[in-house]
Design an enzyme around this catalytic site. Structure first.
Site, PDB file in Angstrom:
ATOM      1  N   HIS A 121       0.217  -1.285   0.351  1.00 50.97           N
ATOM      2  CA  HIS A 121       0.005   0.167  -0.167  1.00 50.97           C
ATOM      3  C   HIS A 121       1.169   1.350  -0.124  1.00 50.97           C
ATOM      4  O   HIS A 121       2.017   1.106   1.186  1.00 50.97           O
ATOM      5  CB  HIS A 121      -0.575  -0.103   1.459  1.00 50.97           C
ATOM      6  CG  HIS A 121      -2.249   1.122   1.514  1.00 50.97           C
ATOM      7  ND1 HIS A 121      -1.506   1.994   2.215  1.00 50.97           N
ATOM      8  CD2 HIS A 121      -3.491   0.492   1.460  1.00 50.97           C
ATOM      9  CE1 HIS A 121      -3.104   2.707   1.406  1.00 50.97           C
ATOM     10  NE2 HIS A 121      -3.572   1.456   1.342  1.00 50.97           N
ATOM     11  N   ASP A 198       3.461  -4.779   8.048  1.00 53.38           N
ATOM     12  CA  ASP A 198       1.861  -3.873   7.778  1.00 53.38           C
ATOM     13  C   ASP A 198       0.791  -5.160   7.542  1.00 53.38           C
ATOM     14  O   ASP A 198       0.385  -6.122   6.796  1.00 53.38           O
ATOM     15  CB  ASP A 198       2.086  -3.146   6.574  1.00 53.38           C
ATOM     16  CG  ASP A 198       0.683  -2.874   6.055  1.00 53.38           C
ATOM     17  OD1 ASP A 198      -0.464  -2.409   6.445  1.00 53.38           O
ATOM     18  OD2 ASP A 198       0.212  -2.252   5.107  1.00 53.38           O
ATOM     19  N   GLN A 201      -4.431  -5.661   7.188  1.00 52.97           N
ATOM     20  CA  GLN A 201      -5.480  -6.164   6.442  1.00 52.97           C
ATOM     21  C   GLN A 201      -5.512  -7.715   7.053  1.00 52.97           C
ATOM     22  O   GLN A 201      -6.501  -9.202   6.489  1.00 52.97           O
ATOM     23  CB  GLN A 201      -5.049  -6.288   4.804  1.00 52.97           C
ATOM     24  CG  GLN A 201      -5.152  -5.042   3.966  1.00 52.97           C
ATOM     25  CD  GLN A 201      -6.876  -4.785   4.248  1.00 52.97           C
ATOM     26  OE1 GLN A 201      -7.472  -5.074   4.383  1.00 52.97           O
ATOM     27  NE2 GLN A 201      -7.437  -2.946   4.446  1.00 52.97           N
ATOM     28  N   LYS A 224     -10.357  -0.709  10.315  1.00 53.84           N
ATOM     29  CA  LYS A 224     -10.036  -2.004   9.253  1.00 53.84           C
ATOM     30  C   LYS A 224     -10.835  -3.075  10.406  1.00 53.84           C
ATOM     31  O   LYS A 224     -10.872  -3.963   9.258  1.00 53.84           O
ATOM     32  CB  LYS A 224      -9.126  -1.977   8.490  1.00 53.84           C
ATOM     33  CG  LYS A 224      -8.971  -0.914   7.623  1.00 53.84           C
ATOM     34  CD  LYS A 224      -8.313  -1.150   6.898  1.00 53.84           C
ATOM     35  CE  LYS A 224      -7.481  -0.060   6.268  1.00 53.84           C
ATOM     36  NZ  LYS A 224      -7.716   0.466   4.738  1.00 53.84           N
ATOM     37  N   CYS A 362      -4.443   2.526  -3.522  1.00 53.80           N
ATOM     38  CA  CYS A 362      -3.800   2.907  -2.799  1.00 53.80           C
ATOM     39  C   CYS A 362      -2.524   1.948  -3.083  1.00 53.80           C
ATOM     40  O   CYS A 362      -1.727   2.124  -2.310  1.00 53.80           O
ATOM     41  CB  CYS A 362      -3.490   2.744  -1.982  1.00 53.80           C
ATOM     42  SG  CYS A 362      -5.732   4.218  -1.789  1.00 53.80           S
TER      43      CYS A 362
HETATM   44  N1  PLP Z   1      -2.142  -1.623   5.013  1.00 53.94           N
HETATM   45  C1  PLP Z   1      -2.718  -1.577   3.572  1.00 53.94           C
HETATM   46  C2  PLP Z   1      -2.497  -2.938   3.574  1.00 53.94           C
HETATM   47  C3  PLP Z   1      -3.884  -1.317   3.861  1.00 53.94           C
HETATM   48  O1  PLP Z   1      -4.954  -1.852   3.331  1.00 53.94           O
HETATM   49  C4  PLP Z   1      -4.116   0.209   4.523  1.00 53.94           C
HETATM   50  C5  PLP Z   1      -5.659   1.077   3.732  1.00 53.94           C
HETATM   51  O2  PLP Z   1      -6.456   0.721   3.394  1.00 53.94           O
HETATM   52  C6  PLP Z   1      -3.310   1.078   4.698  1.00 53.94           C
HETATM   53  C7  PLP Z   1      -1.838   0.744   4.744  1.00 53.94           C
HETATM   54  C8  PLP Z   1      -3.305   2.089   5.746  1.00 53.94           C
HETATM   55  O3  PLP Z   1      -4.347   2.371   6.776  1.00 53.94           O
HETATM   56  P1  PLP Z   1      -4.612   3.050   7.479  1.00 53.94           P
HETATM   57  O4  PLP Z   1      -5.347   4.073   5.917  1.00 53.94           O
HETATM   58  O5  PLP Z   1      -5.665   2.840   8.418  1.00 53.94           O
HETATM   59  O6  PLP Z   1      -3.566   4.265   7.475  1.00 53.94           O
END
Ligand code: PLP
Length: 404
Positions: A121, A198, A201, A224, A362
């Site tokens: 992401h 990370d 998900q 999430k 993203c």
């Molecule tokens: N990393 C992953 C794999 C994501 O799917 C997301 C959000 O969709 C993020 C990071 C960023 O999360 P946040 O916007 O809640 O900080």
């Protein structure tokens, strides 16, 4: 799991959208909130609201207790060894920025290398790019195959004496791939390289045990995982957090302040400058307790069935192409319908009450690798049903006719 009964916990799922029953398939973007989470936040503001840690009065003590209790719930949820290793942040994005900035300040120097994967992401790309620019370090990228699986041998080749940290997505938000993080962590540790995972998900889909994974950092977002927006978790091993400098300065993170010298608070407060999101932490903790009651194993099992059922159903649609067909996957379907633009498909499905996402999610580099403008993404979770998947498939066929 009695899904019909569980759906009763989510008031929003009763809504109608444009005269249709809401089908919420945008769970990777954010999940809906159960009543217990909504009530916990509301009760906090109705009965407790006060600032934490610095008051001597009754309500302040109550707020502090609830806030620190939320930290303990989180610690247990991911099986961290100490509550001091749980830092409240705004979300995954802030957690990664904190590590990139603070770990980077202390441990990264010119021509050092940082490894990420090609399926990250943007939140796990840009903070490292900013760091690389600041320190003149080098970002290396692990490639993935046609199915969206990381190529382990390529990863091994990228790891060198110059590698200072690996930051890797546990589950891809655009492909659904579950990465073999344990294998990567073990290999990285054999070369003394720390790993950040990370978990934006992953933590909502299956049990996370940070001690078993042995990851050095793990980040996830409250919103999430059925909690509120504006709160997230950074787990870090104490040995790293102790060595890393503060990320932001302000109240709460100090021990003493003079104009000559300021000393910093102990963990976890060293990384929690300013008034924290107290109601957010309480809401998140309720969400985690709710998931514990449902059981992560039950959740995973139901979602696995949805994945299997949905894959077979979607594959029966002529002209559909699914992106992300890894052997290990969560219930995310990223697809294109013939040559139709994903946006057109998404807009028409929305008119039929189906909430899903279109675009690059993203992860622009992922779309560039597949040479596509984006996908339509249906991301499911435990409150979704096979009937909802039937409705999706039926209406994708309808959309196809309309676009034809
Ligand atoms: N990393 C992953 C794999 C994501 O799917 C997301 C959000 O969709 C993020 C990071 C960023 O999360 P946040 O916007 O809640 O900080």
């Amino acid at each position: 799991m009695d899904i019909k009964k569980i759906r009763e916990d989510f008031p929003i799922l009763k809504r109608e959208i444009r005269g249709h029953k809401l089908i919420y398939f945008d769970n990777a973007a954010t999940t809906q909130k159960p009543l217990c989470v909504i009530n916990a936040i509301s009760e906090y503001y109705k009965r407790v609201n006060s600032n934490v840690h610095r008051g001597v009065h009754f309500l302040s003590d109550m707020a502090t207790d609830s806030f620190e209790e939320a930290r303990k719930t989180t610690k247990e949820f991911i099986n961290a060894s100490k509550a001091e290793e749980i830092i409240f942040v705004r979300g995954t994005t802030e957690g990664i920025n904190l590590v990139a900035s603070s770990f980077g300040e202390k441990f990264i120097k010119e021509s050092d290398e940082i490894i990420i994967s090609a399926m990250e992401h943007h939140s796990n790309i840009v903070p490292w790019q900013i760091l690389c620019e600041r320190k003149k370090a080098v970002l290396k990228i692990i490639p993935f195959n046609d199915k969206g699986e990381i190529i382990f041998d390529e990863f091994k080749n990228l790891l060198s004496g110059k590698t200072k940290i690996i930051s890797l997505v546990h589950v891809s938000n655009s492909l659904g791939t579950v990465n073999p993080v344990k294998k990567i962590i073990d290999y990285a540790h054999s070369k003394n390289v720390p790993v950040l995972i990370d978990g934006a998900q992953s933590a909502q889909h299956f049990k996370i045990d940070v001690q078993e994974l042995d990851c050095d950092f793990f980040v996830f977002s409250g919103h999430k995982i059925y909690g509120p927006t504006g709160i997230g978790i950074l787990y870090g091993k104490e040995k790293w957090l102790e060595e890393m400098p503060p990320y932001q300065g302000g109240g709460e993170m100090i021990e003493t302040v003079t104009f000559k010298k300021t000393t910093y608070n102990k963990l976890p407060y060293k990384f929690e400058a300013g008034t924290p999101d107290i109601s957010g932490a309480i809401g998140l903790s309720e969400a985690l307790k709710y998931l514990n009651r449902l059981g992560l194993a039950n959740i995973s099992e139901h979602e696995k069935q949805l994945l299997e059922y949905g894959t077979n159903k979607l594959m029966s649609i002529e002209g559909i192409k699914i992106f992300g067909t890894a052997k290990e996957k969560v219930s995310v379907f990223s697809f294109l319908l013939g040559n139709y633009h994903p946006y057109d498909v998404g807009v028409l499905l929305d008119k039929l009450g189906i909430a899903l996402r279109t675009g690059t999610h993203c992860t622009i580099p992922v779309m560039d690798i597949f040479k596509i403008p984006g996908t339509v993404r249906a991301s499911l979770c435990f409150y979704n049903t096979k009937e909802e998947l039937d409705y999706l498939v039926e209406n994708i066929n309808r959309v196809k006719e309309i676009l034809n």
